[in-house]
Design a protein around this motif. Sequence first.
Motif, PDB file in Angstrom:
ATOM      1  N   ILE A  58       0.852  -1.186   0.000  1.00 43.76           N
ATOM      2  CA  ILE A  58       0.000   0.000   0.000  1.00 43.76           C
ATOM      3  C   ILE A  58       0.887   1.235   0.000  1.00 43.76           C
ATOM      4  CG2 ILE A  58      -1.987  -1.086   1.128  1.00 43.76           C
ATOM      5  CD1 ILE A  58      -1.023   0.088   3.804  1.00 43.76           C
ATOM      6  N   ALA A  59       0.298   2.365  -0.370  1.00 43.34           N
ATOM      7  CA  ALA A  59       1.009   3.646  -0.326  1.00 43.34           C
ATOM      8  C   ALA A  59       0.296   4.539   0.681  1.00 43.34           C
ATOM      9  CB  ALA A  59       1.024   4.299  -1.696  1.00 43.34           C
ATOM     10  N   ILE A  60       1.063   5.104   1.580  1.00 42.70           N
ATOM     11  CA  ILE A  60       0.514   5.979   2.617  1.00 42.70           C
ATOM     12  C   ILE A  60       1.155   7.346   2.457  1.00 42.70           C
ATOM     13  CG2 ILE A  60       0.268   6.360   5.105  1.00 42.70           C
ATOM     14  CD1 ILE A  60       0.621   3.277   5.430  1.00 42.70           C
ATOM     15  N   THR A  61       0.323   8.367   2.284  1.00 42.54           N
ATOM     16  CA  THR A  61       0.846   9.719   2.142  1.00 42.54           C
ATOM     17  C   THR A  61       0.894  10.397   3.509  1.00 42.54           C
ATOM     18  OG1 THR A  61      -1.353  10.626   1.705  1.00 42.54           O
ATOM     19  CG2 THR A  61      -0.058   9.935  -0.212  1.00 42.54           C
ATOM     20  N   ASP A  62       1.735  11.397   3.609  1.00 41.81           N
ATOM     21  CA  ASP A  62       1.920  12.101   4.884  1.00 41.81           C
ATOM     22  C   ASP A  62       0.611  12.663   5.428  1.00 41.81           C
ATOM     23  OD1 ASP A  62       4.596  11.539   4.724  1.00 41.81           O
ATOM     24  OD2 ASP A  62       5.184  13.546   4.056  1.00 41.81           O
ATOM     25  N   ASP A  63      -0.244  13.185   4.528  1.00 35.17           N
ATOM     26  CA  ASP A  63      -1.473  13.817   5.011  1.00 35.17           C
ATOM     27  C   ASP A  63      -2.523  12.811   5.476  1.00 35.17           C
ATOM     28  OD1 ASP A  63      -1.981  12.920   2.431  1.00 35.17           O
ATOM     29  OD2 ASP A  63      -3.230  14.635   1.896  1.00 35.17           O
ATOM     30  N   GLU A  64      -2.278  11.529   5.282  1.00 38.16           N
ATOM     31  CA  GLU A  64      -3.193  10.499   5.768  1.00 38.16           C
ATOM     32  C   GLU A  64      -2.889  10.077   7.206  1.00 38.16           C
ATOM     33  OE1 GLU A  64      -4.445   7.761   2.072  1.00 38.16           O
ATOM     34  OE2 GLU A  64      -2.301   7.718   2.532  1.00 38.16           O
ATOM     35  N   ILE A  65      -1.735  10.448   7.691  1.00 35.67           N
ATOM     36  CA  ILE A  65      -1.299  10.018   9.018  1.00 35.67           C
ATOM     37  C   ILE A  65      -1.624  11.095  10.042  1.00 35.67           C
ATOM     38  CG2 ILE A  65       0.694   9.378  10.435  1.00 35.67           C
ATOM     39  CD1 ILE A  65      -0.120   7.317   8.318  1.00 35.67           C
ATOM     40  N   SER A  66      -2.269  10.658  11.117  1.00 40.29           N
ATOM     41  CA  SER A  66      -2.557  11.563  12.232  1.00 40.29           C
ATOM     42  C   SER A  66      -2.476  10.757  13.520  1.00 40.29           C
ATOM     43  CB  SER A  66      -3.958  12.174  12.078  1.00 40.29           C
ATOM     44  OG  SER A  66      -4.945  11.185  12.286  1.00 40.29           O
ATOM     45  N   ALA A  67      -2.624  11.446  14.620  1.00 42.46           N
ATOM     46  CA  ALA A  67      -2.615  10.760  15.910  1.00 42.46           C
ATOM     47  C   ALA A  67      -3.759   9.755  15.987  1.00 42.46           C
ATOM     48  CB  ALA A  67      -2.708  11.778  17.044  1.00 42.46           C
ATOM     49  N   LYS A  68      -4.876  10.039  15.312  1.00 44.57           N
ATOM     50  CA  LYS A  68      -6.011   9.120  15.319  1.00 44.57           C
ATOM     51  C   LYS A  68      -5.650   7.783  14.677  1.00 44.57           C
ATOM     52  CE  LYS A  68      -9.674  12.554  15.304  1.00 44.57           C
ATOM     53  NZ  LYS A  68     -10.839  13.088  14.588  1.00 44.57           N
ATOM     54  N   THR A  69      -4.787   7.813  13.667  1.00 46.37           N
ATOM     55  CA  THR A  69      -4.375   6.582  12.992  1.00 46.37           C
ATOM     56  C   THR A  69      -3.700   5.638  13.967  1.00 46.37           C
ATOM     57  OG1 THR A  69      -3.995   7.889  10.976  1.00 46.37           O
ATOM     58  CG2 THR A  69      -3.067   5.664  11.027  1.00 46.37           C
ATOM     59  N   PHE A  70      -2.866   6.173  14.833  1.00 54.03           N
ATOM     60  CA  PHE A  70      -2.100   5.384  15.794  1.00 54.03           C
ATOM     61  C   PHE A  70      -2.696   5.433  17.201  1.00 54.03           C
ATOM     62  CE2 PHE A  70       0.907   5.654  12.382  1.00 54.03           C
ATOM     63  CZ  PHE A  70       1.660   4.486  12.476  1.00 54.03           C
ATOM     64  N   ALA A  71      -3.962   5.806  17.319  1.00 58.31           N
ATOM     65  CA  ALA A  71      -4.581   5.915  18.641  1.00 58.31           C
ATOM     66  C   ALA A  71      -4.621   4.561  19.350  1.00 58.31           C
ATOM     67  CB  ALA A  71      -5.983   6.497  18.528  1.00 58.31           C
ATOM     68  N   THR A  72      -5.114   3.537  18.653  1.00 60.76           N
ATOM     69  CA  THR A  72      -5.180   2.184  19.215  1.00 60.76           C
ATOM     70  C   THR A  72      -4.754   1.185  18.144  1.00 60.76           C
ATOM     71  OG1 THR A  72      -7.456   1.733  18.497  1.00 60.76           O
ATOM     72  CG2 THR A  72      -7.186   2.799  20.659  1.00 60.76           C
ATOM     73  N   LEU A  73      -4.547  -0.036  18.553  1.00 56.65           N
ATOM     74  CA  LEU A  73      -4.249  -1.077  17.574  1.00 56.65           C
ATOM     75  C   LEU A  73      -5.403  -1.187  16.584  1.00 56.65           C
ATOM     76  CD1 LEU A  73      -2.581  -3.408  16.425  1.00 56.65           C
ATOM     77  CD2 LEU A  73      -3.675  -4.901  18.117  1.00 56.65           C
ATOM     78  N   GLY A  74      -6.619  -1.104  17.077  1.00 62.07           N
ATOM     79  CA  GLY A  74      -7.792  -1.206  16.212  1.00 62.07           C
ATOM     80  C   GLY A  74      -7.859  -0.112  15.165  1.00 62.07           C
ATOM     81  N   THR A  75      -7.542   1.129  15.535  1.00 67.38           N
ATOM     82  CA  THR A  75      -7.581   2.216  14.553  1.00 67.38           C
ATOM     83  C   THR A  75      -6.493   2.030  13.505  1.00 67.38           C
ATOM     84  OG1 THR A  75      -6.201   3.713  15.897  1.00 67.38           O
ATOM     85  CG2 THR A  75      -8.612   3.898  16.137  1.00 67.38           C
ATOM     86  N   LEU A  76      -5.355   1.514  13.910  1.00 67.83           N
ATOM     87  CA  LEU A  76      -4.277   1.261  12.959  1.00 67.83           C
ATOM     88  C   LEU A  76      -4.667   0.137  11.999  1.00 67.83           C
ATOM     89  CD1 LEU A  76      -1.447   1.951  11.960  1.00 67.83           C
ATOM     90  CD2 LEU A  76      -0.536   0.378  13.691  1.00 67.83           C
ATOM     91  N   VAL A  77      -5.253  -0.929  12.521  1.00 70.60           N
ATOM     92  CA  VAL A  77      -5.696  -2.045  11.677  1.00 70.60           C
ATOM     93  C   VAL A  77      -6.778  -1.562  10.709  1.00 70.60           C
ATOM     94  CG1 VAL A  77      -6.891  -4.275  11.667  1.00 70.60           C
ATOM     95  CG2 VAL A  77      -5.063  -3.841  13.326  1.00 70.60           C
ATOM     96  N   ASN A  78      -7.738  -0.797  11.205  1.00 73.48           N
ATOM     97  CA  ASN A  78      -8.798  -0.277  10.334  1.00 73.48           C
ATOM     98  C   ASN A  78      -8.231   0.597   9.227  1.00 73.48           C
ATOM     99  OD1 ASN A  78     -10.807  -1.591  11.793  1.00 73.48           O
ATOM    100  ND2 ASN A  78     -11.259   0.191  13.057  1.00 73.48           N
ATOM    101  N   PHE A  79      -7.253   1.429   9.549  1.00 74.27           N
ATOM    102  CA  PHE A  79      -6.616   2.287   8.561  1.00 74.27           C
ATOM    103  C   PHE A  79      -5.957   1.440   7.471  1.00 74.27           C
ATOM    104  CE2 PHE A  79      -2.694   4.299   7.046  1.00 74.27           C
ATOM    105  CZ  PHE A  79      -3.218   5.436   6.441  1.00 74.27           C
ATOM    106  N   VAL A  80      -5.195   0.433   7.879  1.00 74.88           N
ATOM    107  CA  VAL A  80      -4.506  -0.427   6.918  1.00 74.88           C
ATOM    108  C   VAL A  80      -5.522  -1.180   6.057  1.00 74.88           C
ATOM    109  CG1 VAL A  80      -3.018  -2.464   6.664  1.00 74.88           C
ATOM    110  CG2 VAL A  80      -2.385  -0.639   8.269  1.00 74.88           C
TER     111      VAL A  80
END
Length: 92
Positions: A58-80
């Motif tokens: 996958i490609a992840i751009t800088d503007d897609e990353i926020s503290a919400k992305t890494f808030a919990t394991l679940g939010t990170l998994v959902n993002f991916v």
Amino acid sequence: MTNTSHTTEIKKILADTLGLGNRIDAIEPDTILLGNIPELDSVAVVTIILALEKNFSIAITDDEISAKTFATLGTLVNFVEQKIADRDKQFV
């Protein structure tokens, strides 16, 4: 809906990148990541993003990353999983 294999793969990336060892076993989808895991700093976030991009193609751009992305394991998994779904839609 969370894919268990994605969760397992992401936990492995976190464990390897952060050197968590057996502590990774205690991390559940609702476990807070940012502020809860001292090893998760800005450099680690970049390393994790690179590992996720490589592992999941996958490609992840800088503007897609926020503290919400890494808030919990679940939010990170959902993002991916959303990134994987977006990638797969491009090839349909």
